[in-house]
Motif scaffolding. Sequence first.
Motif, PDB file in Angstrom:
ATOM      1  N   ALA A  41      -2.520  -0.548  -3.383  1.00 32.65           N
ATOM      2  CA  ALA A  41      -3.418   0.133  -2.977  1.00 32.65           C
ATOM      3  C   ALA A  41      -2.832   1.383  -2.680  1.00 32.65           C
ATOM      4  O   ALA A  41      -1.831   1.604  -2.234  1.00 32.65           O
ATOM      5  CB  ALA A  41      -4.396  -0.329  -2.002  1.00 32.65           C
ATOM      6  N   VAL A  42      -3.727   2.616  -3.089  1.00 29.14           N
ATOM      7  CA  VAL A  42      -3.121   3.824  -3.068  1.00 29.14           C
ATOM      8  C   VAL A  42      -4.120   4.546  -2.156  1.00 29.14           C
ATOM      9  O   VAL A  42      -5.463   4.558  -2.390  1.00 29.14           O
ATOM     10  CB  VAL A  42      -2.702   4.689  -4.536  1.00 29.14           C
ATOM     11  CG1 VAL A  42      -2.492   6.173  -3.936  1.00 29.14           C
ATOM     12  CG2 VAL A  42      -2.033   4.057  -5.247  1.00 29.14           C
ATOM     13  N   LYS A  43      -3.811   5.228  -1.115  1.00 31.73           N
ATOM     14  CA  LYS A  43      -4.642   5.878  -0.053  1.00 31.73           C
ATOM     15  C   LYS A  43      -4.068   7.342   0.110  1.00 31.73           C
ATOM     16  O   LYS A  43      -3.033   7.520   0.348  1.00 31.73           O
ATOM     17  CB  LYS A  43      -4.845   5.203   1.267  1.00 31.73           C
ATOM     18  CG  LYS A  43      -5.577   5.606   2.355  1.00 31.73           C
ATOM     19  CD  LYS A  43      -5.573   4.802   3.527  1.00 31.73           C
ATOM     20  CE  LYS A  43      -6.143   5.762   4.632  1.00 31.73           C
ATOM     21  NZ  LYS A  43      -5.772   4.862   5.962  1.00 31.73           N
ATOM     22  N   GLU A  44      -5.127   8.336   0.170  1.00 32.90           N
ATOM     23  CA  GLU A  44      -4.628   9.579   0.314  1.00 32.90           C
ATOM     24  C   GLU A  44      -4.450   9.703   1.882  1.00 32.90           C
ATOM     25  O   GLU A  44      -4.987   9.276   2.760  1.00 32.90           O
ATOM     26  CB  GLU A  44      -5.862  10.501  -0.369  1.00 32.90           C
ATOM     27  CG  GLU A  44      -5.252  11.963  -0.186  1.00 32.90           C
ATOM     28  CD  GLU A  44      -6.134  12.916  -0.709  1.00 32.90           C
ATOM     29  OE1 GLU A  44      -6.300  13.815  -0.292  1.00 32.90           O
ATOM     30  OE2 GLU A  44      -6.664  12.633  -1.869  1.00 32.90           O
ATOM     31  N   ALA A  45      -3.492  10.588   2.236  1.00 35.31           N
ATOM     32  CA  ALA A  45      -2.935  10.562   3.611  1.00 35.31           C
ATOM     33  C   ALA A  45      -2.367  12.090   3.544  1.00 35.31           C
ATOM     34  O   ALA A  45      -2.151  12.825   2.980  1.00 35.31           O
ATOM     35  CB  ALA A  45      -2.127   9.635   4.094  1.00 35.31           C
ATOM     36  N   GLU A  61       0.014   3.440  11.544  1.00 33.59           N
ATOM     37  CA  GLU A  61      -0.278   4.664  10.514  1.00 33.59           C
ATOM     38  C   GLU A  61      -0.537   5.904  11.551  1.00 33.59           C
ATOM     39  O   GLU A  61       0.359   6.868  11.110  1.00 33.59           O
ATOM     40  CB  GLU A  61      -1.347   4.725   9.625  1.00 33.59           C
ATOM     41  CG  GLU A  61      -1.375   3.749   8.368  1.00 33.59           C
ATOM     42  CD  GLU A  61      -2.374   3.254   7.648  1.00 33.59           C
ATOM     43  OE1 GLU A  61      -3.280   4.081   7.764  1.00 33.59           O
ATOM     44  OE2 GLU A  61      -2.366   2.449   6.763  1.00 33.59           O
ATOM     45  N   ARG A  68      -4.011   0.526  11.330  1.00 33.38           N
ATOM     46  CA  ARG A  68      -4.308   1.972  11.342  1.00 33.38           C
ATOM     47  C   ARG A  68      -3.624   2.505  12.557  1.00 33.38           C
ATOM     48  O   ARG A  68      -3.328   3.542  12.487  1.00 33.38           O
ATOM     49  CB  ARG A  68      -5.960   1.888  11.736  1.00 33.38           C
ATOM     50  CG  ARG A  68      -6.401   1.627  10.336  1.00 33.38           C
ATOM     51  CD  ARG A  68      -8.152   1.816  10.597  1.00 33.38           C
ATOM     52  NE  ARG A  68      -8.677   1.200  11.554  1.00 33.38           N
ATOM     53  CZ  ARG A  68      -9.393  -0.214  11.358  1.00 33.38           C
ATOM     54  NH1 ARG A  68      -9.245  -0.458  10.039  1.00 33.38           N
ATOM     55  NH2 ARG A  68      -9.846  -0.828  12.221  1.00 33.38           N
ATOM     56  N   LEU A 111       0.491   5.272   1.084  1.00 37.15           N
ATOM     57  CA  LEU A 111      -0.073   6.470   1.713  1.00 37.15           C
ATOM     58  C   LEU A 111       0.537   7.537   1.108  1.00 37.15           C
ATOM     59  O   LEU A 111       1.512   7.765   1.276  1.00 37.15           O
ATOM     60  CB  LEU A 111      -0.045   6.357   3.193  1.00 37.15           C
ATOM     61  CG  LEU A 111      -0.386   5.339   3.841  1.00 37.15           C
ATOM     62  CD1 LEU A 111      -0.127   5.359   5.528  1.00 37.15           C
ATOM     63  CD2 LEU A 111      -1.730   4.998   3.757  1.00 37.15           C
ATOM     64  N   ARG A 170       0.917  -1.250   0.232  1.00 36.96           N
ATOM     65  CA  ARG A 170      -0.054  -0.040   0.087  1.00 36.96           C
ATOM     66  C   ARG A 170       0.891   1.370   0.053  1.00 36.96           C
ATOM     67  O   ARG A 170       1.923   1.258   0.541  1.00 36.96           O
ATOM     68  CB  ARG A 170      -0.972  -0.083   1.181  1.00 36.96           C
ATOM     69  CG  ARG A 170      -1.834  -1.353   1.406  1.00 36.96           C
ATOM     70  CD  ARG A 170      -2.351  -1.160   2.551  1.00 36.96           C
ATOM     71  NE  ARG A 170      -3.373  -2.149   2.875  1.00 36.96           N
ATOM     72  CZ  ARG A 170      -3.795  -2.417   4.047  1.00 36.96           C
ATOM     73  NH1 ARG A 170      -3.962  -1.758   5.074  1.00 36.96           N
ATOM     74  NH2 ARG A 170      -4.785  -3.453   4.353  1.00 36.96           N
ATOM     75  N   GLU A 220      -5.889  -5.203  10.347  1.00 36.90           N
ATOM     76  CA  GLU A 220      -6.171  -3.873  10.090  1.00 36.90           C
ATOM     77  C   GLU A 220      -6.142  -2.944  11.094  1.00 36.90           C
ATOM     78  O   GLU A 220      -5.851  -1.879  11.028  1.00 36.90           O
ATOM     79  CB  GLU A 220      -7.290  -3.943   9.086  1.00 36.90           C
ATOM     80  CG  GLU A 220      -7.661  -2.615   8.198  1.00 36.90           C
ATOM     81  CD  GLU A 220      -6.720  -2.612   7.266  1.00 36.90           C
ATOM     82  OE1 GLU A 220      -6.063  -1.155   7.012  1.00 36.90           O
ATOM     83  OE2 GLU A 220      -6.045  -3.388   6.838  1.00 36.90           O
TER      84      GLU A 220
END
Length: 111
Positions: free
Chosen positions: A46-50, A101, A98, A25, A23, A94
């Motif tokens: 997977a790409v997630k905005e952070a 993160e 989190r 972020l 992934r 998960e």
Amino acid sequence: MSQLERIAEIMATYGKHGWRLERLLVCPQTLMELRASDQELVKDAAVKEASVDALWFSRPSHAEREAWELRLVSDTQYALFETFEKDELEEDREEVRREIEARLIEHATRS
């Protein structure tokens, strides 16, 4: 060095040691650069905005465990690490990811 160059460099280093990118972020600016560039850089991750740029890597660990590491994309090396039992529930994993993160973001915003 641009963030995308840093990401590519970190991916290459981790790849040499058997880590697989899971992934990304990415902050909004990096996400825009990523979309405008060669998408092959991230492949199936997977790409997630952070609020920070960081990369999640995984690899098999000893005693049938799985290691996950979250690496901050910056000039200063910083990463957080966790291992999971083979039979650990994905929702429990998960939740831990989190929390990791959140710790990394807290560290990055204090620095």
